[in-house]
Design a protein around this motif. Sequence first.
Motif, PDB file in Angstrom:
ATOM      1  N   MET A   1      37.389  25.157 -18.141  1.00 44.19           N
ATOM      2  CA  MET A   1      37.472  26.607 -18.660  1.00 44.19           C
ATOM      3  C   MET A   1      37.286  27.602 -17.595  1.00 44.19           C
ATOM      4  N   GLY A   2      38.243  28.506 -17.401  1.00 40.03           N
ATOM      5  CA  GLY A   2      38.299  29.476 -16.372  1.00 40.03           C
ATOM      6  C   GLY A   2      37.079  30.347 -16.675  1.00 40.03           C
ATOM      7  N   LYS A   3      36.892  31.331 -15.345  1.00 39.69           N
ATOM      8  CA  LYS A   3      35.778  32.218 -15.463  1.00 39.69           C
ATOM      9  C   LYS A   3      35.970  33.438 -14.575  1.00 39.69           C
ATOM     10  N   LEU A   4      35.591  34.667 -15.081  1.00 40.41           N
ATOM     11  CA  LEU A   4      35.925  36.089 -14.479  1.00 40.41           C
ATOM     12  C   LEU A   4      34.497  36.759 -14.091  1.00 40.41           C
ATOM     13  N   PHE A   5      34.508  36.837 -12.857  1.00 42.90           N
ATOM     14  CA  PHE A   5      33.363  37.415 -12.428  1.00 42.90           C
ATOM     15  C   PHE A   5      33.234  38.863 -11.863  1.00 42.90           C
ATOM     16  N   TYR A   6      32.789  39.816 -12.485  1.00 44.61           N
ATOM     17  CA  TYR A   6      33.074  41.185 -12.199  1.00 44.61           C
ATOM     18  C   TYR A   6      32.040  41.638 -11.071  1.00 44.61           C
TER      19      TYR A   6
ATOM     20  N   TYR B   1      37.091  42.139  -8.786  1.00 44.51           N
ATOM     21  CA  TYR B   1      36.640  40.931  -9.504  1.00 44.51           C
ATOM     22  C   TYR B   1      37.382  39.691  -8.964  1.00 44.51           C
ATOM     23  N   ARG B   2      36.620  38.701  -9.653  1.00 41.66           N
ATOM     24  CA  ARG B   2      37.148  37.329  -9.077  1.00 41.66           C
ATOM     25  C   ARG B   2      37.392  36.351 -10.418  1.00 41.66           C
ATOM     26  N   ILE B   3      38.244  35.732 -10.357  1.00 35.67           N
ATOM     27  CA  ILE B   3      38.821  34.838 -11.118  1.00 35.67           C
ATOM     28  C   ILE B   3      38.954  33.326 -10.662  1.00 35.67           C
ATOM     29  N   ILE B   4      38.359  32.465 -11.543  1.00 32.42           N
ATOM     30  CA  ILE B   4      38.546  30.934 -11.120  1.00 32.42           C
ATOM     31  C   ILE B   4      39.024  30.457 -12.227  1.00 32.42           C
ATOM     32  N   SER B   5      40.077  29.513 -12.075  1.00 28.50           N
ATOM     33  CA  SER B   5      41.001  28.750 -12.964  1.00 28.50           C
ATOM     34  C   SER B   5      40.028  27.598 -13.380  1.00 28.50           C
ATOM     35  N   ASP B   6      40.614  26.641 -14.246  1.00 28.96           N
ATOM     36  CA  ASP B   6      40.209  25.378 -14.665  1.00 28.96           C
ATOM     37  C   ASP B   6      39.923  24.561 -13.348  1.00 28.96           C
ATOM     38  N   LYS B   7      40.935  24.672 -12.802  1.00 28.63           N
ATOM     39  CA  LYS B   7      41.128  23.556 -11.484  1.00 28.63           C
ATOM     40  C   LYS B   7      40.724  24.180 -10.222  1.00 28.63           C
ATOM     41  N   GLU B   8      39.613  25.306 -10.589  1.00 29.24           N
ATOM     42  CA  GLU B   8      38.954  25.837  -9.273  1.00 29.24           C
ATOM     43  C   GLU B   8      39.786  26.480  -8.381  1.00 29.24           C
ATOM     44  N   ILE B   9      40.572  26.904  -8.847  1.00 31.46           N
ATOM     45  CA  ILE B   9      41.475  27.991  -8.138  1.00 31.46           C
ATOM     46  C   ILE B   9      40.770  29.134  -7.901  1.00 31.46           C
TER      47      ILE B   9
END
Length: 197
Positions: free
Chosen positions: A1-6, A12-20
């Motif tokens: 599951m992806g993540k969004l870090f404010y 902000y930073r977004i990380i995909s399921d595949k750690e992009i």
Amino acid sequence: MGKLFYQGHGSYRIISDKEIVIYVDPFAGEGYDLPADIVLITHEHPDHNNLARLHQKQDCVVIRPETILINGVYGSQSIDRITIQAVPAYNSGHDKNKCVGYVIELDGIKIYASGDTSTTDYMKDVLSKEAINYALLPIDGFYNMDPQEAANCAKVIGAVHSIPIHMKPGALFDRKLAETFMAEGRLILEPNEEIKL
């Protein structure tokens, strides 16, 4: 599951399921420890484009208005199965020809990174039909729309969640102002807060 870090302000930073790892408008706050695969710059104002804050991987792709908005045509790019579509962003302080927002599609989720903007026709004509999951909207009321106009935009766009950002010049975050953003599906993130997408 992806993540969004404010990170605060408009960053902000977004990380995909595949750690992009994707950074949007790097400038404010913390959380620049992960090397970037993709960096999205919505416009060239200094509070949106501080690449010195982060480390870029060797094959990092940096997308700016000048590379994706060509002769008035909003382009798109696909990187590691992540689709990035440039969209209009403008107001009296932000030139339509030099600013963009982005619709980022990853892991079956659509994120609208509005950049610095006020109401645009594109919100009604296109974004309202896009089934956006997260819309990040500025609410400062000085450089961009105020919380009421942003709430109206959120209603038009119809995202599952709308997140207020870019609140006051020189400030990472303003809880009192964020609380006045009265949108259905509102999600208020404090700096250094991360959510699962």
